[in-house]
Scaffold this motif. Sequence first.
Motif, PDB file in Angstrom:
ATOM      1  N   ALA A  38       0.815  -1.220   0.000  1.00 53.74           N
ATOM      2  CA  ALA A  38       0.000   0.000   0.000  1.00 53.74           C
ATOM      3  C   ALA A  38       0.848   1.269   0.000  1.00 53.74           C
ATOM      4  CB  ALA A  38      -0.933  -0.007   1.205  1.00 53.74           C
ATOM      5  N   GLN A  39       2.140   1.154   0.223  1.00 55.62           N
ATOM      6  CA  GLN A  39       2.999   2.336   0.241  1.00 55.62           C
ATOM      7  C   GLN A  39       3.073   2.960  -1.154  1.00 55.62           C
ATOM      8  OE1 GLN A  39       6.696   1.867   2.793  1.00 55.62           O
ATOM      9  NE2 GLN A  39       6.160  -0.266   2.316  1.00 55.62           N
ATOM     10  N   ASP A  40       3.052   4.280  -1.212  1.00 52.75           N
ATOM     11  CA  ASP A  40       3.136   4.993  -2.490  1.00 52.75           C
ATOM     12  C   ASP A  40       4.439   4.706  -3.226  1.00 52.75           C
ATOM     13  OD1 ASP A  40       0.650   6.132  -2.191  1.00 52.75           O
ATOM     14  OD2 ASP A  40       1.420   7.990  -1.313  1.00 52.75           O
ATOM     15  N   ARG A  41       5.478   4.363  -2.494  1.00 47.11           N
ATOM     16  CA  ARG A  41       6.784   4.148  -3.109  1.00 47.11           C
ATOM     17  C   ARG A  41       6.923   2.774  -3.760  1.00 47.11           C
ATOM     18  NH1 ARG A  41      10.931   1.974   0.553  1.00 47.11           N
ATOM     19  NH2 ARG A  41       9.871   1.025   2.312  1.00 47.11           N
ATOM     20  N   VAL A  42       5.931   1.896  -3.558  1.00 51.38           N
ATOM     21  CA  VAL A  42       5.978   0.526  -4.085  1.00 51.38           C
ATOM     22  C   VAL A  42       4.960   0.390  -5.215  1.00 51.38           C
ATOM     23  CG1 VAL A  42       5.604  -1.912  -3.549  1.00 51.38           C
ATOM     24  CG2 VAL A  42       6.699  -0.406  -1.861  1.00 51.38           C
ATOM     25  N   ARG A  43       5.416  -0.178  -6.347  1.00 51.94           N
ATOM     26  CA  ARG A  43       4.520  -0.470  -7.466  1.00 51.94           C
ATOM     27  C   ARG A  43       4.848  -1.858  -7.999  1.00 51.94           C
ATOM     28  NH1 ARG A  43       4.449   4.231 -11.706  1.00 51.94           N
ATOM     29  NH2 ARG A  43       2.628   3.082 -12.428  1.00 51.94           N
ATOM     30  N   VAL A  44       3.803  -2.569  -8.401  1.00 54.38           N
ATOM     31  CA  VAL A  44       3.956  -3.955  -8.858  1.00 54.38           C
ATOM     32  C   VAL A  44       3.191  -4.137 -10.167  1.00 54.38           C
ATOM     33  CG1 VAL A  44       3.502  -6.379  -8.288  1.00 54.38           C
ATOM     34  CG2 VAL A  44       4.157  -4.779  -6.471  1.00 54.38           C
ATOM     35  N   TRP A  45       3.791  -4.904 -11.069  1.00 59.16           N
ATOM     36  CA  TRP A  45       3.147  -5.238 -12.343  1.00 59.16           C
ATOM     37  C   TRP A  45       3.215  -6.745 -12.570  1.00 59.16           C
ATOM     38  CZ3 TRP A  45       6.130  -1.033 -11.521  1.00 59.16           C
ATOM     39  CH2 TRP A  45       5.609   0.219 -11.875  1.00 59.16           C
ATOM     40  N   GLY A  46       2.212  -7.246 -13.248  1.00 58.25           N
ATOM     41  CA  GLY A  46       2.218  -8.594 -13.772  1.00 58.25           C
ATOM     42  C   GLY A  46       2.463  -8.520 -15.268  1.00 58.25           C
ATOM     43  N   VAL A  47       2.809  -9.632 -15.856  1.00 56.50           N
ATOM     44  CA  VAL A  47       3.081  -9.700 -17.295  1.00 56.50           C
ATOM     45  C   VAL A  47       2.005 -10.542 -17.960  1.00 56.50           C
ATOM     46  CG1 VAL A  47       4.711 -10.476 -19.066  1.00 56.50           C
ATOM     47  CG2 VAL A  47       5.562  -9.455 -16.931  1.00 56.50           C
TER      48      VAL A  47
ATOM     49  N   ASN B 286      -0.357 -13.130 -16.043  1.00 58.08           N
ATOM     50  CA  ASN B 286       0.441 -13.320 -14.835  1.00 58.08           C
ATOM     51  C   ASN B 286       1.546 -14.362 -14.996  1.00 58.08           C
ATOM     52  OD1 ASN B 286      -1.095 -11.340 -13.505  1.00 58.08           O
ATOM     53  ND2 ASN B 286      -2.712 -12.849 -13.215  1.00 58.08           N
ATOM     54  N   VAL B 287       2.351 -14.147 -16.044  1.00 60.80           N
ATOM     55  CA  VAL B 287       3.501 -15.018 -16.283  1.00 60.80           C
ATOM     56  C   VAL B 287       4.810 -14.288 -15.974  1.00 60.80           C
ATOM     57  CG1 VAL B 287       2.334 -16.526 -17.926  1.00 60.80           C
ATOM     58  CG2 VAL B 287       3.492 -14.460 -18.748  1.00 60.80           C
ATOM     59  N   GLY B 288       4.710 -13.172 -15.282  1.00 54.71           N
ATOM     60  CA  GLY B 288       5.896 -12.425 -14.883  1.00 54.71           C
ATOM     61  C   GLY B 288       5.570 -11.471 -13.762  1.00 54.71           C
ATOM     62  N   LEU B 289       6.608 -11.026 -13.078  1.00 52.04           N
ATOM     63  CA  LEU B 289       6.478 -10.127 -11.931  1.00 52.04           C
ATOM     64  C   LEU B 289       7.546  -9.049 -12.010  1.00 52.04           C
ATOM     65  CD1 LEU B 289       5.486  -9.356  -9.021  1.00 52.04           C
ATOM     66  CD2 LEU B 289       7.119 -11.040  -8.164  1.00 52.04           C
ATOM     67  N   LEU B 290       7.123  -7.811 -11.785  1.00 51.11           N
ATOM     68  CA  LEU B 290       8.027  -6.670 -11.675  1.00 51.11           C
ATOM     69  C   LEU B 290       7.587  -5.877 -10.452  1.00 51.11           C
ATOM     70  CD1 LEU B 290      10.184  -4.634 -12.717  1.00 51.11           C
ATOM     71  CD2 LEU B 290       8.338  -3.597 -14.069  1.00 51.11           C
ATOM     72  N   GLU B 291       8.498  -5.694  -9.507  1.00 51.94           N
ATOM     73  CA  GLU B 291       8.206  -4.880  -8.327  1.00 51.94           C
ATOM     74  C   GLU B 291       9.282  -3.813  -8.201  1.00 51.94           C
ATOM     75  OE1 GLU B 291       8.511  -5.255  -3.565  1.00 51.94           O
ATOM     76  OE2 GLU B 291       7.265  -6.807  -4.524  1.00 51.94           O
TER      77      GLU B 291
ATOM     78  N   TYR C 147      11.873  -7.225  -7.331  1.00 52.89           N
ATOM     79  CA  TYR C 147      11.651  -8.539  -7.938  1.00 52.89           C
ATOM     80  C   TYR C 147      11.402  -8.355  -9.420  1.00 52.89           C
ATOM     81  CZ  TYR C 147      11.253 -10.405  -3.250  1.00 52.89           C
ATOM     82  OH  TYR C 147      11.526 -10.764  -1.964  1.00 52.89           O
ATOM     83  N   LEU C 148      11.970  -9.268 -10.194  1.00 53.64           N
ATOM     84  CA  LEU C 148      11.806  -9.239 -11.641  1.00 53.64           C
ATOM     85  C   LEU C 148      12.007 -10.659 -12.142  1.00 53.64           C
ATOM     86  CD1 LEU C 148      12.924  -6.887 -14.289  1.00 53.64           C
ATOM     87  CD2 LEU C 148      14.068  -9.070 -14.324  1.00 53.64           C
ATOM     88  N   GLY C 149      11.061 -11.145 -12.923  1.00 51.19           N
ATOM     89  CA  GLY C 149      11.236 -12.468 -13.502  1.00 51.19           C
ATOM     90  C   GLY C 149       9.998 -12.933 -14.217  1.00 51.19           C
ATOM     91  N   VAL C 150      10.162 -14.011 -14.965  1.00 54.18           N
ATOM     92  CA  VAL C 150       9.051 -14.627 -15.693  1.00 54.18           C
ATOM     93  C   VAL C 150       8.967 -16.091 -15.300  1.00 54.18           C
ATOM     94  CG1 VAL C 150       9.189 -13.013 -17.639  1.00 54.18           C
ATOM     95  CG2 VAL C 150      10.478 -15.167 -17.729  1.00 54.18           C
ATOM     96  N   THR C 151       7.819 -16.684 -15.534  1.00 47.47           N
ATOM     97  CA  THR C 151       7.622 -18.091 -15.209  1.00 47.47           C
ATOM     98  C   THR C 151       8.408 -18.979 -16.178  1.00 47.47           C
ATOM     99  OG1 THR C 151       5.620 -18.182 -16.555  1.00 47.47           O
ATOM    100  CG2 THR C 151       5.337 -17.712 -14.191  1.00 47.47           C
TER     101      THR C 151
END
Length: 178
Positions: free
Chosen positions: A71-80, A93-98, A111-115
Motif C-alpha cells: 500500500a505504500q506509495d513508493r511501491v509499485r507492482v506489475w504482472g506480465v 500473470n507469467v511475470g512479476l516486476l516490483e 523482484y523481476l522475472g518470468v515463469t
Amino acid sequence: MPPLLVTRTYLRLAALRDLRPGRAPSARATLHEVSHDAVALWRSLYARVGGPWHWHDRDEWSDATLAAYLAQDRVRVWGVRVDDDGSGRCHDNVGLLELCHHDDGSTEIVYLGVTQDVAGRGLGAWLLCEGVRLAFSGGADSVWLHTCTLDGPAALPNYLARGFVIERTETYEATLPD
C-alpha cells in the motif's frame, strides 16, 4: 540440507541513457499494474516466478504485513501478460516486476522475472527494460537491483548486457528448504 554458500551481486544503472535494450521478445507482452490490495495475486506471482529460484524472503510475511508494504506509495507492482500467437488469447500473470523508490532518489527493482513456461523468449530483457523505463519515468535518479547465484543463470548476464554495472558482491550462507 547443509548450508549453501551464495554470492549476492548488487548492480546499478546510473542513467536511462545507459540502458541497452535487448532483442524484441518472440511473444507480444504487456504489463498490467497490480492493485495495492491484491495480496493473493502478488503471492501467486511471487511463488510462480520465484519458486524455482528459492525466493522465500516474504513467505513468512502475514497478509496484513504484505498489504501494508504494497500500500505504500513508493511501491509499485506489475504482472506480465503474453499473447503467444497473436490471436488475442493472453496468458496472464507469467511475470512479476516490483519497484520500490527509496529516500535517496534511487529506485530498486526488488523482484523481476518470468515463469518457466515463457522463459527463453527474450521476455526477461524486455521486462528489465520496462522496469528501468518505469523507474526513471517515476523520478528515479538511478536504478539498482541485486541478484544471487540462486537466481536463474540468465539473470546476471541479462543485467550486464542491459548496461547495469556491478557495485559490490557479498557472500553468505543459505539453507534451502527440502
